[in-house]
Scaffold this active site. Structure first.
Site, PDB file in Angstrom:
ATOM      1  N   LEU A   1       0.867  -1.177   0.000  1.00  4.57           N
ATOM      2  CA  LEU A   1       0.000   0.000   0.000  1.00  4.57           C
ATOM      3  C   LEU A   1       0.902   1.224   0.000  1.00  4.57           C
ATOM      4  CD1 LEU A   1      -1.943  -2.248   0.893  1.00  4.57           C
ATOM      5  CD2 LEU A   1      -2.947  -0.640   2.523  1.00  4.57           C
TER       6      LEU A   1
ATOM      7  N   THR B   1       7.725  15.375  12.521  1.00  6.30           N
ATOM      8  CA  THR B   1       6.597  15.248  11.601  1.00  6.30           C
ATOM      9  C   THR B   1       5.259  15.133  12.323  1.00  6.30           C
ATOM     10  OG1 THR B   1       5.716  13.934   9.764  1.00  6.30           O
ATOM     11  CG2 THR B   1       6.914  12.743  11.464  1.00  6.30           C
TER      12      THR B   1
ATOM     13  N   GLY C   1       0.545  13.113   1.608  1.00  2.22           N
ATOM     14  CA  GLY C   1       0.833  13.574   2.964  1.00  2.22           C
ATOM     15  C   GLY C   1       0.108  12.795   4.035  1.00  2.22           C
TER      16      GLY C   1
ATOM     17  N   ARG D   1      -4.939   8.484   6.542  1.00  5.17           N
ATOM     18  CA  ARG D   1      -5.184   7.737   5.308  1.00  5.17           C
ATOM     19  C   ARG D   1      -6.414   6.842   5.423  1.00  5.17           C
ATOM     20  NH1 ARG D   1       0.906   5.637   4.345  1.00  5.17           N
ATOM     21  NH2 ARG D   1       0.809   5.670   6.640  1.00  5.17           N
TER      22      ARG D   1
ATOM     23  N   GLU E   1       0.462   8.236  -2.282  1.00  3.83           N
ATOM     24  CA  GLU E   1       1.054   9.202  -3.221  1.00  3.83           C
ATOM     25  C   GLU E   1       1.979  10.175  -2.489  1.00  3.83           C
ATOM     26  OE1 GLU E   1      -0.707  12.149  -6.660  1.00  3.83           O
ATOM     27  OE2 GLU E   1      -1.715  12.094  -4.727  1.00  3.83           O
ATOM     28  N   CYS E   2       3.149  10.415  -3.066  1.00  4.05           N
ATOM     29  CA  CYS E   2       4.102  11.379  -2.515  1.00  4.05           C
ATOM     30  C   CYS E   2       4.769  12.078  -3.694  1.00  4.05           C
ATOM     31  CB  CYS E   2       5.131  10.681  -1.625  1.00  4.05           C
ATOM     32  SG  CYS E   2       6.356  11.816  -0.909  1.00  4.05           S
TER      33      CYS E   2
END
EC number: 3.5.4.25
Length: 461
Positions: free
Chosen positions: A312, A380, A359, A394, A315-316
């Protein structure tokens, strides 16, 4: 072949020749009211007018034909019904109505809940206010187009309220809970933006004083913060602002309908040779009310008797495309594809799910805001919380739905994150094995990987 000419020209005459040898054309204004001249006797033609009243009468039982058009016809009482009370064939006349009066939605009840949620997300991106069912009107601070709007109160997250040192803030255990704040003066957008964006704290350090107030519409407030996260904007709103403009209606229940993963379906699929493997197929997934289009890359021949190696991958843009060294996303993507190619060479197969959840679900712009806070020394997790956003947002049930549509029920999952395993299992996907997926650190992402291990529970050594 003999060419035919008009009769007057054949006899060498002009149209006005019957008025004498020295006749001249009359002025145009004089000709307009003059009766048409009779046909010359030498023209060689005669005109007959035949009136057949019996044929005219056969058309119906109406009144007799008038001798010629222009002569008024006498009317008798009762000849025709008066239209003043309405034409009997059309019904009674209606009063004048305003535009839109009486117009109803085609469905009889307006847009579906999922569509209203999609329209609300779109409204936030455009800077339009939301009208919360059972709550107030909320104007997004970051994107608002009504620049003249102002309000007595603002809605922010508890984590942001903690940064602002509010005395009666919510507990730290609820960093994403909504908080309603009241200022000494009304908030306009220029004053509200530094309150909403922690990246501006150093440029605008003096804010307040503020006090937190009890929220009588907590569910609507929480839904508004979630809609802001999905839209990729700062979770901050002016509450019941003046001059906010036209609103978009939304209910709390609409959000659950929009997030229903069963709405996802396969849009198309095609063969796609990639550098890791020439034997690959790409499958695109789409939902009617969600603009994000997820994809899966199936490497090798799909088999029902062998559990595929599955990754899995969220997107980055910065890591996958631009080669960012702040994270390990790009190297993880490449390594996963090559591992699946090796699996296919041994008779197995693999599936890479590419989830459009930039993100970790907070969006590209907010991720870059978090990068800016990381440059100020925050890790982060704290960077996301200072933005009022979750550090993990997510939607893993979407991944489970993609596997279901591909006919996959058992997987060997490539991950260092136990939360992914738990999410897939909770959605009905059996995880036969967790396959570690750790890559060497670099000087720019060492702190990032340590934070994932120490604060997010990733299984890293």
């Amino acid at each position: 072949m003999r060419r035919l000419r008009p009769q007057g020209a054949a006899q060498g005459r002009k149209p006005y020749a019957d008025r004498g040898r020295d006749a001249r054309p009359l002025p145009r204004c004089a000709r307009l009211g003059r009766p048409r001249p009779g046909i010359h006797s030498r023209a060689g033609a005669q005109l007959f007018l035949v009136v057949l009243p019996q044929f005219l009468a056969a058309e119906g039982s109406g009144p007799a034909a008038r001798p010629y058009v222009g002569q008024p016809r006498s009317r008798q009482a009762g000849d025709e019904p008066s239209l003043r009370g309405g034409n009997p064939a059309l019904g009674k006349p209606e009063r004048p109505r305003a535009a839109g009066d009486g117009v109803r939605a085609l469905t009889g009840s307006g847009p579906s809940p999922a569509r209203r949620a999609a329209q609300a997300i779109d409204a936030l991106r455009h800077g339009w206010p939301l009208a919360m069912d059972g709550g107030p009107v909320l104007l997004p601070v970051e994107t608002a187009v009504a620049r003249q709007a102002s309000a007595e109160r603002m809605l922010i997250s508890a984590a942001r309220a903690e940064t602002l040192k509010l005395a009666n803030q919510r507990e730290a255990a609820e960093p994403h809970a909504p908080v309603l704040i009241h200022g000494a003066e009304p908030f306009d957008l220029a004053a509200a933006l530094p309150v909403a964006d922690p990246a501006l704290d150093l440029a605008a350090p003096l804010k307040g004083p503020f006090r937190a107030e009890t929220i009588g519409w907590a569910e609507q407030a929480a839904a508004a913060l979630e809609l802001a996260r999905i839209a990729g904007i700062l979770p901050a709103f002016l509450v019941d602002p003046t001059d906010a403009g036209e609103t978009q209606p939304i209910a709390v229940s609409d959000l659950a309908a929009w997030a229903d993963a069963t709405a996802l379906s396969i849009a198309t699929r095609a063969r796609l040779p990639v550098s890791a493997s020439e034997d690959a197929e790409i499958v695109a997934f789409r939902s009617a009310d969600d603009l994000r289009e997820h994809v899966a890359l199936v490497i090798g021949e799909q088999r029902s008797d062998v559990a595929p190696l599955v990754r899995l991958h969220s997107e980055c843009l910065t890591g996958d495309i631009l080669g960012s060294l702040k994270c390990d996303c790009g190297p993880q993507l490449d390594a996963a594809l090559h591992a699946m190619a090796d699996e296919a060479a041994r008779g197995g197969w693999g599936v890479l799910l590419y989830l459009r959840q930039e993100g970790r679900g907070i969006g590209l712009v907010n991720k870059l805001r978090a990068y800016r806070l990381q440059d100020q020394g925050f890790d982060t997790v704290d960077a996301n919380r200072r933005l009022g956003l979750p550090d993990e947002a997510r939607d893993f049930p979407v991944a489970a739905r993609m596997l279901e549509l591909l006919g996959v029920s058992d997987v060997r999952l490539m991950t260092n994150n136990p939360a992914k395993v738990e999410a897939l299992v909770a959605s009905g996907i059996a995880v036969a094995e967790r396959v570690p997926h750790q890559l060497p650190a670099n000087p720019h992402n060492t702190h990032y990987l340590s934070t994932k291990r120490d604060r997010s529970g990733h299984l890293l050594t």
